[in-house]
Enzyme design. Structure first.
Site, PDB file in Angstrom:
ATOM      1  N   ASN A   7       0.844  -1.188   0.000  1.00 36.18           N
ATOM      2  CA  ASN A   7       0.000   0.000   0.000  1.00 36.18           C
ATOM      3  C   ASN A   7       0.886   1.247   0.000  1.00 36.18           C
ATOM      4  OD1 ASN A   7      -1.657   2.224   0.943  1.00 36.18           O
ATOM      5  ND2 ASN A   7      -3.170   0.715   1.580  1.00 36.18           N
ATOM      6  N   ASP A   9      -0.330   4.433   0.137  1.00 35.38           N
ATOM      7  CA  ASP A   9      -1.079   5.592   0.633  1.00 35.38           C
ATOM      8  C   ASP A   9      -0.231   6.516   1.500  1.00 35.38           C
ATOM      9  OD1 ASP A   9      -3.258   4.467  -0.610  1.00 35.38           O
ATOM     10  OD2 ASP A   9      -4.300   3.914   1.231  1.00 35.38           O
ATOM     11  N   HIS A  10       0.643   5.926   2.328  1.00 35.17           N
ATOM     12  CA  HIS A  10       1.398   6.742   3.276  1.00 35.17           C
ATOM     13  C   HIS A  10       2.435   7.626   2.592  1.00 35.17           C
ATOM     14  CE1 HIS A  10      -0.579   4.881   6.646  1.00 35.17           C
ATOM     15  NE2 HIS A  10      -0.361   3.702   6.093  1.00 35.17           N
ATOM     16  N   ARG A  18       2.357  18.802   2.864  1.00 32.58           N
ATOM     17  CA  ARG A  18       2.779  20.126   2.409  1.00 32.58           C
ATOM     18  C   ARG A  18       2.150  20.514   1.075  1.00 32.58           C
ATOM     19  NH1 ARG A  18       8.984  21.637   4.115  1.00 32.58           N
ATOM     20  NH2 ARG A  18       8.723  21.253   6.341  1.00 32.58           N
ATOM     21  N   HIS A  43      -5.827   3.542  -1.830  1.00 35.26           N
ATOM     22  CA  HIS A  43      -7.159   3.816  -1.303  1.00 35.26           C
ATOM     23  C   HIS A  43      -7.506   5.257  -1.669  1.00 35.26           C
ATOM     24  CE1 HIS A  43      -9.995   4.079   2.460  1.00 35.26           C
ATOM     25  NE2 HIS A  43     -10.615   4.367   1.331  1.00 35.26           N
ATOM     26  N   ARG A  45      -9.725   7.846  -1.172  1.00 37.10           N
ATOM     27  CA  ARG A  45     -10.795   8.218  -0.245  1.00 37.10           C
ATOM     28  C   ARG A  45     -11.668   9.311  -0.851  1.00 37.10           C
ATOM     29  NH1 ARG A  45      -9.782   6.739   5.540  1.00 37.10           N
ATOM     30  NH2 ARG A  45     -11.469   8.205   5.908  1.00 37.10           N
ATOM     31  N   ARG A  49      -7.719  12.676   0.972  1.00 37.49           N
ATOM     32  CA  ARG A  49      -6.738  13.154   1.952  1.00 37.49           C
ATOM     33  C   ARG A  49      -5.314  12.725   1.638  1.00 37.49           C
ATOM     34  NH1 ARG A  49      -8.235  10.110   7.517  1.00 37.49           N
ATOM     35  NH2 ARG A  49     -10.228  11.104   7.061  1.00 37.49           N
ATOM     36  N   HIS A  50      -5.153  11.641   0.871  1.00 39.23           N
ATOM     37  CA  HIS A  50      -3.796  11.226   0.514  1.00 39.23           C
ATOM     38  C   HIS A  50      -3.703  10.884  -0.980  1.00 39.23           C
ATOM     39  CE1 HIS A  50      -5.645   7.343   1.434  1.00 39.23           C
ATOM     40  NE2 HIS A  50      -5.510   7.489   2.740  1.00 39.23           N
ATOM     41  N   GLU A  70      -8.759   0.238  -3.311  1.00 44.77           N
ATOM     42  CA  GLU A  70      -9.625   0.309  -2.139  1.00 44.77           C
ATOM     43  C   GLU A  70     -10.528   1.526  -2.270  1.00 44.77           C
ATOM     44  OE1 GLU A  70      -7.240   0.295   1.379  1.00 44.77           O
ATOM     45  OE2 GLU A  70      -6.774  -1.832   1.202  1.00 44.77           O
ATOM     46  N   THR A 100      -7.195   6.447  10.186  1.00 43.65           N
ATOM     47  CA  THR A 100      -7.073   5.358   9.222  1.00 43.65           C
ATOM     48  C   THR A 100      -8.280   4.462   9.417  1.00 43.65           C
ATOM     49  OG1 THR A 100      -5.628   3.581   8.413  1.00 43.65           O
ATOM     50  CG2 THR A 100      -5.719   3.908  10.800  1.00 43.65           C
ATOM     51  N   THR A 101      -8.483   3.514   8.538  1.00 46.54           N
ATOM     52  CA  THR A 101      -9.655   2.647   8.635  1.00 46.54           C
ATOM     53  C   THR A 101      -9.661   1.921   9.975  1.00 46.54           C
ATOM     54  OG1 THR A 101      -9.519   2.330   6.250  1.00 46.54           O
ATOM     55  CG2 THR A 101     -10.963   0.850   7.465  1.00 46.54           C
ATOM     56  N   GLU A 151     -10.965  -9.482   2.803  1.00 46.78           N
ATOM     57  CA  GLU A 151      -9.733  -9.100   3.468  1.00 46.78           C
ATOM     58  C   GLU A 151     -10.054  -8.955   4.946  1.00 46.78           C
ATOM     59  OE1 GLU A 151      -6.460  -5.490   3.767  1.00 46.78           O
ATOM     60  OE2 GLU A 151      -7.370  -5.929   1.815  1.00 46.78           O
ATOM     61  N   HIS A 191      -3.921  -4.692   7.617  1.00 47.20           N
ATOM     62  CA  HIS A 191      -4.059  -3.588   8.568  1.00 47.20           C
ATOM     63  C   HIS A 191      -3.234  -3.849   9.836  1.00 47.20           C
ATOM     64  CE1 HIS A 191      -6.026   0.278   9.281  1.00 47.20           C
ATOM     65  NE2 HIS A 191      -5.870  -0.007  10.553  1.00 47.20           N
ATOM     66  N   GLY A 192      -2.199  -3.039   9.980  1.00 44.89           N
ATOM     67  CA  GLY A 192      -1.366  -3.093  11.168  1.00 44.89           C
ATOM     68  C   GLY A 192      -0.328  -4.197  11.190  1.00 44.89           C
ATOM     69  N   GLY A 213       1.293  -1.687   4.292  1.00 45.69           N
ATOM     70  CA  GLY A 213       1.768  -0.381   3.868  1.00 45.69           C
ATOM     71  C   GLY A 213       2.570   0.348   4.915  1.00 45.69           C
ATOM     72  N   HIS A 214       1.943   0.666   6.041  1.00 45.33           N
ATOM     73  CA  HIS A 214       2.559   1.555   7.026  1.00 45.33           C
ATOM     74  C   HIS A 214       3.896   1.048   7.533  1.00 45.33           C
ATOM     75  CE1 HIS A 214       3.179   3.478  10.983  1.00 45.33           C
ATOM     76  NE2 HIS A 214       2.649   4.533  10.385  1.00 45.33           N
TER      77      HIS A 214
END
Length: 241
Positions: A7, A9-10, A18, A43, A45, A49-50, A70, A100-101, A151, A191-192, A213-214
């Site tokens: 992912n 997204d981050h 910025r 994702h 959204r 936002r990202h 997503e 986050t979700t 998922e 997730h996580g 991702g993260h």
């Protein structure tokens, strides 16, 4: 064998902090692909936002791996998905105030709604996944909705405060995987998940993909994106299926 989907997204989150032009999530997707990712996750959204529309369009046009898109189950996102034609769409819940979700989609009582929503996507050869908690009723509902994949949301497991809670959450996930398999659903996890807690799934059969991702992007700050993806891909390659 299960595969790794990354992912990005981050990367977009950092860029949007910025409202600039870097770092570029499209470049991150390309580098992740070269380092062993079998799929790229974005994702888009509703509040943008990202990830932005141009990001998913460029990733779709330039990357050779699978695009996992997503999205919330809205008419706007359905039309975007039909235009992009990703390999897979994953329906996720969205709340404006969340960082986050926070949990899985509620499918119970909405089976026909999701079935109708997914029908034009399926008709265009796009596979579908529903992001849900490891709850027996949600898994049954996802199956009734006609999704090919689920998922399972692993955030409750990843965020557990102690070993007993983590064990309980893991057992729910393992039971959910077995139930989904019995129903003929394919299972992804996400997730996580990080380089440590993912090891609990080393000998678990029936997992198609790990969506991460993260933790990869966090590790990349210190070791670089190429190595961070390769390290996670190497872990996933050791898992039995």
């Amino acid at each position: 064998m299960p595969v790794l989907c990354v992912n990005v997204d981050h990367v977009a989150t950092l860029r949007q902090a910025r409202m600039g032009i870097e770092p570029e999530p499209v470049t991150a997707a390309y580098m992740a692909e070269l380092a062993g990712a079998v799929g790229i996750i974005t994702h888009l959204r509703e509040d943008r936002r990202h990830i932005q529309d141009r990001d998913v369009e460029l990733i779709r046009a330039t990357c050779n791996t699978r695009l996992h898109f997503e999205m919330a189950a809205t008419e706007e996102m359905q039309q975007i998905a039909l235009g992009l034609s990703p390999e897979t769409v994953c329906l996720v819940p969205e709340k404006r105030e969340e960082l986050t979700t926070e949990g899985g989609l509620n499918c119970v009582g909405r089976e026909q709604h999701f079935k109708d929503y997914l029908a034009p996507l399926h008709a265009n050869g796009i596979r579908s996944s529903l992001f849900i908690d490891a709850d027996p009723q949600q898994i049954e509902a996802a199956h009734a909705a006609g999704a090919e994949f689920i998922e399972i949301h692993t955030g409750h497991y990843a965020d557990a405060k102690d070993m007993n809670q983590r064990k309980n959450e893991l057992e729910k996930i393992l039971a959910g995987i077995r139930q989904a398999q019995d129903l003929g659903l394919k299972v992804n996890l996400g997730h996580g998940l990080n380089y440590r807690n993912i090891l609990a799934f080393k000998n678990v059969t029936g997992i198609s993909e790990y969506s991460i991702g993260h933790s990869i992007m966090a590790r990349a700050i210190f070791v670089g994106l190429d190595r961070a993806v390769r390290d996670m891909a190497d872990i996933v390659r050791t898992f039995a299926d």
